[in-house]
Design a protein around this motif. Sequence first.
Motif, PDB file in Angstrom:
ATOM      1  N   LEU A 115       0.801  -1.219   0.000  1.00 31.53           N
ATOM      2  CA  LEU A 115       0.000   0.000   0.000  1.00 31.53           C
ATOM      3  C   LEU A 115       0.837   1.275   0.000  1.00 31.53           C
ATOM      4  O   LEU A 115       0.443   2.284  -0.596  1.00 31.53           O
ATOM      5  CB  LEU A 115      -0.933   0.011   1.222  1.00 31.53           C
ATOM      6  N   LEU A 116       1.974   1.255   0.658  1.00 32.78           N
ATOM      7  CA  LEU A 116       2.712   2.488   0.918  1.00 32.78           C
ATOM      8  C   LEU A 116       3.908   2.714   0.001  1.00 32.78           C
ATOM      9  O   LEU A 116       4.453   3.822  -0.014  1.00 32.78           O
ATOM     10  CB  LEU A 116       3.188   2.505   2.377  1.00 32.78           C
ATOM     11  N   PHE A 117       4.333   1.707  -0.742  1.00 32.79           N
ATOM     12  CA  PHE A 117       5.554   1.851  -1.531  1.00 32.79           C
ATOM     13  C   PHE A 117       5.279   1.622  -3.014  1.00 32.79           C
ATOM     14  O   PHE A 117       4.296   0.982  -3.400  1.00 32.79           O
ATOM     15  CB  PHE A 117       6.623   0.862  -1.058  1.00 32.79           C
ATOM     16  N   ASN A 118       6.183   2.167  -3.814  1.00 33.53           N
ATOM     17  CA  ASN A 118       6.178   1.900  -5.244  1.00 33.53           C
ATOM     18  C   ASN A 118       6.291   0.390  -5.473  1.00 33.53           C
ATOM     19  O   ASN A 118       6.977  -0.298  -4.711  1.00 33.53           O
ATOM     20  CB  ASN A 118       7.363   2.629  -5.882  1.00 33.53           C
ATOM     21  N   PRO A 119       5.615  -0.144  -6.499  1.00 33.45           N
ATOM     22  CA  PRO A 119       5.671  -1.605  -6.717  1.00 33.45           C
ATOM     23  C   PRO A 119       7.080  -2.173  -6.801  1.00 33.45           C
ATOM     24  O   PRO A 119       7.325  -3.300  -6.352  1.00 33.45           O
ATOM     25  CB  PRO A 119       4.922  -1.779  -8.038  1.00 33.45           C
ATOM     26  N   TRP A 120       8.032  -1.405  -7.355  1.00 31.83           N
ATOM     27  CA  TRP A 120       9.402  -1.902  -7.438  1.00 31.83           C
ATOM     28  C   TRP A 120      10.008  -2.040  -6.043  1.00 31.83           C
ATOM     29  O   TRP A 120      10.649  -3.047  -5.724  1.00 31.83           O
ATOM     30  CB  TRP A 120      10.258  -0.955  -8.284  1.00 31.83           C
ATOM     31  N   ILE A 121       9.802  -1.023  -5.211  1.00 32.54           N
ATOM     32  CA  ILE A 121      10.336  -1.077  -3.843  1.00 32.54           C
ATOM     33  C   ILE A 121       9.598  -2.137  -3.034  1.00 32.54           C
ATOM     34  O   ILE A 121      10.207  -2.882  -2.253  1.00 32.54           O
ATOM     35  CB  ILE A 121      10.220   0.306  -3.176  1.00 32.54           C
ATOM     36  N   ALA A 122       8.279  -2.221  -3.230  1.00 34.08           N
ATOM     37  CA  ALA A 122       7.501  -3.239  -2.520  1.00 34.08           C
ATOM     38  C   ALA A 122       7.988  -4.639  -2.881  1.00 34.08           C
ATOM     39  O   ALA A 122       8.050  -5.532  -2.017  1.00 34.08           O
ATOM     40  CB  ALA A 122       6.021  -3.093  -2.850  1.00 34.08           C
ATOM     41  N   GLY A 123       8.350  -4.830  -4.152  1.00 32.06           N
ATOM     42  CA  GLY A 123       8.866  -6.136  -4.561  1.00 32.06           C
ATOM     43  C   GLY A 123      10.153  -6.499  -3.844  1.00 32.06           C
ATOM     44  O   GLY A 123      10.353  -7.653  -3.440  1.00 32.06           O
TER      45      GLY A 123
END
Length: 231
Positions: A57-65
């Motif tokens: 929810l809180l991070f860019n998909p790349w960072i979340a990955g």
Amino acid sequence: MKSIANARRISMTWMILCLGGTVAVGFFGIAYFSAHPEVAGPVTENHERVFIELAKLLFNPWIAGVLLSAILAAVMSTLSCQLLVCSSALTEDFYKTFLRKTASQRELVWVGRLMVLLVALIAIAMAANPNNRVLGLVSYAWAGFGAAFGPVVLISVLWKGMTRNGALAGILVGAITVIAWKQFNLLGLYEIIPGFIFASLAIYVVSKLGAPSAGMVQRFEAAEQDYNLNK
């Protein structure tokens, strides 16, 4: 590492940072999902998903990955270590000690591989139960480890009067207390607490019935002297 004191400070610093971060994620998750109940569904069903949902929810998909891959890395490293430890314990401490004392190295290698497969199948069966939660299983396992071995380890470095029979009594009493407390759910208390207390009492009482060997006392005093020199 030049001294025990430096090693202690470094290890405790990292431990505090890791545990503090874990607790912070939990508190932040409580605050965030209480303020945004519309996205709290997965966390309400399973509280162990709080880190996963916050990352999504809180991070860019790349960072979340990257953050989510850290979970897989931790799982894989822990799983591989635990499989090897269980396999080695079953092979060396059980199979070779009690069943085949004359087993060759080749035979032990194959037995170790079979033990890895057996432990993995048991883990898969436990994970297949939808009612099982990682946190519940881990807390139960660590309650057993902590109550059985925690008092022995702590008392062994603090008191030179502990005997071998006292240590064995503490291990047995701690493990049995955890199992019994979990089954009967007495007082709603986490089972490691009574297990730790009863194990410590068992160590003290049984040790007082005998006397430690001279070799154990000498090793304790030598270790204590080395520790005092490195302060």
